[in-house]
Design a protein around this motif. Structure first.
Motif, PDB file in Angstrom:
ATOM      1  N   THR A  33       1.084  -1.285  -0.245  1.00  0.00           N
ATOM      2  CA  THR A  33      -0.467   0.210  -0.145  1.00  0.00           C
ATOM      3  C   THR A  33       0.995   1.050   0.276  1.00  0.00           C
ATOM      4  O   THR A  33       0.893   2.146  -0.842  1.00  0.00           O
ATOM      5  N   ALA A  37       1.165   3.984  -2.903  1.00  0.00           N
ATOM      6  CA  ALA A  37       1.034   5.612  -3.308  1.00  0.00           C
ATOM      7  C   ALA A  37       2.829   5.803  -3.045  1.00  0.00           C
ATOM      8  O   ALA A  37       2.174   7.391  -4.331  1.00  0.00           O
ATOM      9  N   GLU A  41       2.277   9.090  -6.117  1.00  0.00           N
ATOM     10  CA  GLU A  41       2.612  10.764  -5.827  1.00  0.00           C
ATOM     11  C   GLU A  41       4.198  10.132  -6.686  1.00  0.00           C
ATOM     12  O   GLU A  41       4.633  12.283  -7.483  1.00  0.00           O
TER      13      GLU A  41
END
Length: 94
Positions: A33, A37, A41
């Motif tokens: 996770t 992420a 980004e």
């Protein structure tokens, strides 16, 4: 009620091994996770006209670290599976 009280066939793993297996699975989930992420980004931060070298280096670093951490967690899980299979074989023989 603990795990051995709720399931009489349990006894293959000690409480610490079950906790370690659960922690390994949770760690893998958190790692994937977080890395996912972070990569999203980074992809959003890359300038369309830039060479992206710094971002590529960061992605390489994240991938390298993630692969190492995942390998360690998979080793723990594989060890638990091996213990389980050994105990299953003992139960069949005994």
């Amino acid at each position: 009620m603990n795990v051995t009280e709720s399931n009489p066939t349990t006894g293959i793993f000690s409480g610490s091994e079950i906790a370690e297996l659960c922690d390994s699975i949770k760690d893998i989930h958190r790692l994937l996770t977080s890395v996912g992420a972070f990569i999203v980004e980074l992809n959003g931060a890359e300038a369309p006209g830039g060479n992206g070298l710094q971002i590529d280096f960061k992605k390489w670093g994240v991938r390298t670290i993630a692969e190492d951490l995942l390998a360690r967690q998979y080793e723990k899980i594989d060890r638990m599976v091996a213990i389980y299979r050994e105990e299953q074989e003992k139960m069949k023989i005994g």
